[in-house]
Motif scaffolding. Sequence first.
Motif, PDB file in Angstrom:
ATOM      1  N   PRO A 382       9.081   1.209   2.092  1.00 29.82           N
ATOM      2  CA  PRO A 382       8.269   0.881   0.924  1.00 29.82           C
ATOM      3  C   PRO A 382       7.816   2.131   0.205  1.00 29.82           C
ATOM      4  N   ARG A 383       7.370   1.916  -1.015  1.00 31.46           N
ATOM      5  CA  ARG A 383       6.899   3.016  -1.848  1.00 31.46           C
ATOM      6  C   ARG A 383       5.648   3.635  -1.253  1.00 31.46           C
ATOM      7  N   GLU A 384       5.640   5.001  -1.189  1.00 30.44           N
ATOM      8  CA  GLU A 384       4.480   5.678  -0.627  1.00 30.44           C
ATOM      9  C   GLU A 384       3.340   5.673  -1.617  1.00 30.44           C
ATOM     10  N   SER A 385       2.113   5.519  -1.109  1.00 30.25           N
ATOM     11  CA  SER A 385       0.948   5.649  -1.953  1.00 30.25           C
ATOM     12  C   SER A 385       0.695   7.127  -2.209  1.00 30.25           C
ATOM     13  N   PRO A 386      -0.079   7.477  -3.260  1.00 33.58           N
ATOM     14  CA  PRO A 386      -0.343   8.888  -3.551  1.00 33.58           C
ATOM     15  C   PRO A 386      -0.951   9.643  -2.400  1.00 33.58           C
ATOM     16  N   SER A 387      -1.755   8.946  -1.582  1.00 30.95           N
ATOM     17  CA  SER A 387      -2.395   9.634  -0.461  1.00 30.95           C
ATOM     18  C   SER A 387      -1.404  10.039   0.604  1.00 30.95           C
ATOM     19  N   GLN A 388      -0.187   9.451   0.582  1.00 27.92           N
ATOM     20  CA  GLN A 388       0.806   9.728   1.611  1.00 27.92           C
ATOM     21  C   GLN A 388       1.917  10.629   1.092  1.00 27.92           C
ATOM     22  N   ALA A 389       1.841  11.026  -0.206  1.00 22.41           N
ATOM     23  CA  ALA A 389       2.945  11.752  -0.805  1.00 22.41           C
ATOM     24  C   ALA A 389       3.150  13.103  -0.155  1.00 22.41           C
ATOM     25  N   ARG A 447      -9.070   2.369   2.755  1.00 21.09           N
ATOM     26  CA  ARG A 447     -10.051   2.592   1.704  1.00 21.09           C
ATOM     27  C   ARG A 447      -9.523   3.615   0.693  1.00 21.09           C
ATOM     28  N   ARG A 448      -8.924   4.671   1.210  1.00 26.61           N
ATOM     29  CA  ARG A 448      -8.361   5.695   0.332  1.00 26.61           C
ATOM     30  C   ARG A 448      -7.154   5.154  -0.441  1.00 26.61           C
ATOM     31  N   TRP A 449      -6.360   4.352   0.243  1.00 25.24           N
ATOM     32  CA  TRP A 449      -5.165   3.752  -0.377  1.00 25.24           C
ATOM     33  C   TRP A 449      -5.546   2.831  -1.530  1.00 25.24           C
ATOM     34  N   LEU A 450      -6.571   2.012  -1.339  1.00 27.50           N
ATOM     35  CA  LEU A 450      -6.994   1.087  -2.380  1.00 27.50           C
ATOM     36  C   LEU A 450      -7.567   1.822  -3.588  1.00 27.50           C
ATOM     37  N   GLN A 451      -8.207   2.952  -3.353  1.00 24.11           N
ATOM     38  CA  GLN A 451      -8.794   3.711  -4.452  1.00 24.11           C
ATOM     39  C   GLN A 451      -7.745   4.433  -5.286  1.00 24.11           C
ATOM     40  N   GLU A 452      -6.642   4.839  -4.654  1.00 21.08           N
ATOM     41  CA  GLU A 452      -5.675   5.695  -5.326  1.00 21.08           C
ATOM     42  C   GLU A 452      -4.442   4.957  -5.834  1.00 21.08           C
ATOM     43  N   THR A 453      -4.211   3.723  -5.386  1.00 25.73           N
ATOM     44  CA  THR A 453      -2.994   3.005  -5.756  1.00 25.73           C
ATOM     45  C   THR A 453      -3.266   2.098  -6.955  1.00 25.73           C
ATOM     46  N   THR A 508       3.675  -0.486   0.153  1.00 26.68           N
ATOM     47  CA  THR A 508       3.299  -0.473  -1.256  1.00 26.68           C
ATOM     48  C   THR A 508       4.574  -0.587  -2.076  1.00 26.68           C
ATOM     49  N   PHE A 509       4.632  -1.575  -2.973  1.00 21.26           N
ATOM     50  CA  PHE A 509       5.859  -1.867  -3.701  1.00 21.26           C
ATOM     51  C   PHE A 509       5.564  -1.963  -5.198  1.00 21.26           C
ATOM     52  N   ASP A 510       6.560  -1.585  -5.994  1.00 22.39           N
ATOM     53  CA  ASP A 510       6.385  -1.566  -7.445  1.00 22.39           C
ATOM     54  C   ASP A 510       6.442  -2.947  -8.064  1.00 22.39           C
ATOM     55  N   SER A 511       7.138  -3.885  -7.428  1.00 16.45           N
ATOM     56  CA  SER A 511       7.332  -5.192  -8.056  1.00 16.45           C
ATOM     57  C   SER A 511       7.310  -6.295  -7.007  1.00 16.45           C
ATOM     58  N   LEU A 512       7.149  -7.526  -7.484  1.00 22.42           N
ATOM     59  CA  LEU A 512       7.148  -8.688  -6.595  1.00 22.42           C
ATOM     60  C   LEU A 512       8.514  -8.913  -5.950  1.00 22.42           C
ATOM     61  N   PRO A 513       9.637  -8.832  -6.708  1.00 16.70           N
ATOM     62  CA  PRO A 513      10.947  -9.008  -6.057  1.00 16.70           C
ATOM     63  C   PRO A 513      11.213  -7.979  -4.962  1.00 16.70           C
ATOM     64  N   GLU A 514      10.757  -6.756  -5.173  1.00 14.03           N
ATOM     65  CA  GLU A 514      10.967  -5.727  -4.149  1.00 14.03           C
ATOM     66  C   GLU A 514      10.242  -6.080  -2.856  1.00 14.03           C
ATOM     67  N   SER A 515       8.998  -6.565  -2.974  1.00 14.10           N
ATOM     68  CA  SER A 515       8.251  -6.930  -1.772  1.00 14.10           C
ATOM     69  C   SER A 515       8.884  -8.133  -1.084  1.00 14.10           C
ATOM     70  N   ARG A 516       9.389  -9.086  -1.845  1.00 13.53           N
ATOM     71  CA  ARG A 516      10.037 -10.249  -1.238  1.00 13.53           C
ATOM     72  C   ARG A 516      11.321  -9.857  -0.514  1.00 13.53           C
ATOM     73  N   ALA A 517      12.052  -8.892  -1.062  1.00 12.95           N
ATOM     74  CA  ALA A 517      13.277  -8.441  -0.397  1.00 12.95           C
ATOM     75  C   ALA A 517      12.966  -7.786   0.940  1.00 12.95           C
ATOM     76  N   VAL A 518      11.856  -7.068   1.010  1.00 16.34           N
ATOM     77  CA  VAL A 518      11.487  -6.411   2.263  1.00 16.34           C
ATOM     78  C   VAL A 518      11.013  -7.436   3.292  1.00 16.34           C
ATOM     79  N   ILE A 519      10.361  -8.509   2.834  1.00 15.78           N
ATOM     80  CA  ILE A 519       9.895  -9.544   3.763  1.00 15.78           C
ATOM     81  C   ILE A 519      11.063 -10.100   4.567  1.00 15.78           C
TER      82      ILE A 519
END
Length: 545
Positions: A382-389, A447-453, A508-519
């Motif tokens: 999945p897409r990395e959040s800014p805190s994990q870059a 908490r950090r992820w929610l603030q930065e994403t 963390t995913f950019d779109s709904l189809p991307e998250s569904r594909a990973v599921i």
Amino acid sequence: MYLSHFGLDEPPFRITPNTDFFFDGANRGAMLDALLYAITHDEGIVKVTGEVGSGKTMLCRVLINRLPKNVETIYLANPSLSREEILHAIAEDLRVELTGQRTTLLLRALQNHLIDRYAQGQRVVVLIDEAHAMPTESLEEIRLLSNLESSRHKLLQIVLFGQPELDERLSRNDMRQLNERVTHSFKLDPMQRPDISSYIDFRLRAAGYRGPELFTPAAQKLIAGESQGLTRRVNILADKSLLAAFSDGATQVLLKHARAAIKDSGFRRIGRAFNPWWLAAGGVAAGLLIGVVLQYTPLFNWIGGVFGGPNAKHSEQKQVPSPSVLDSEKSKPAVPSTDARAAASPSPIAASAAAPASQPAESIKPATPAPEAAADPVVDKPRESPSQAKSDTVSVEPARAASPETKAAARDPAPTQPAASSTADPAAPDTAALRGQLARERYVATRRWLQETPVDRYSIQLLTATEVDATGMETFLQRASEVVDLRQIYLYRWRANGRFSYGVTYGTFDSLPESRAVIAKLPAPLRTFKPYPESLGVIRKLNPL
């Protein structure tokens, strides 16, 4: 009418049960798994109760679709059938010729046919909707049908769906024989406000909506309160709110549109009607009690002085708990008894922590990855959040590729530092209510992820749990760390009605189809609770603590 205006492929809030719109949040998915277990493991009569419009028929339809191919289902939607009509309806679906035979011969012929089916590896389950409205003699016939069995197994599984009146009928003395044969009871509780927000968003996305959040938080809150958590009411109010917004030319459902929908619906509150007689009786009783206390206060004080001595008053004051203690006691949820837990919605987290092998919860608990779990496909990273870059990326692989060093590295040490210094830093989040080191680490990181994403991103909701269910959270996180990068697991919590609730998401995913594909590619332990996409906007609306 409003489909093209909002970019929808089909109406999202039809009240006709459509299994493509089944929402497995709010413990619906866990209850479905428990029903599947009970039916496929010869557990006798199963009972599901819920208020009008709580989603019983939808659950029944999805259950029919999810049963294994070797299970033949018979669905009886008419509760007014007589005992002979029930036998003939079952026989007709099973293609058994019973014309002109007496009731005893009908039962014998049906039993012989079921024995033949069982010998061929086939199972038969009868699903009865609106069972609370069945005649007494028909319910007695259900009891007799439950007696059809071979030397070791039940030949016919029976599932009763009904309103709470079904519980009242079965509790009667003349129904005790049938009630004793009910091995599992499930209660379909109304949804809570956070569940309703997720439910509305889920239905819209399933109908093809791809834009930002359509219902404002104020509109959702009003719909949640007026619907009382009943899915049918939510569907009706949401549909009328969309129509009101369309008529207004608005691109978002506002509070005024929800108010117009409520005004047009005129729902009545479900619950005990107000009876002024009880108020009058309560007033009389309170007056009598006050009179007695005032009359005998000198006597009470004298007794306290004799037996308590000069320090009696002081010692009595010391026993009064402080307001903080009283508040904490009030916020503690009541621990249900064993029977109450069996009658309530299944507790997925508690079940995953310590469910005995003989319980239905065994089928829904996240199991330690078996050897065949290694065959699960590799999950797309999945897409990395800014805190994990800035951190090293650990690819998501099956359990067989995870060494002890990899598991240790997967647990991001960064979150532990704020947790350790939380006493010194006033801005650090309070982790005292969380149980387990992993839960505290992921909570701080989240908490950090929610603030930065950004809020237009998506994550995969793995499970939700109440404070009572959260005893197994640490176990779930440990098992998750064996199959995916733990830094992609997020744990948040919020307070509603004086108690904590918890949510666990993945990635963390950019779109709904991307998250569904990973599921579809998630390892088996993470698919246990029927994961679904969730937007960060919805999570932030909960005001996570």
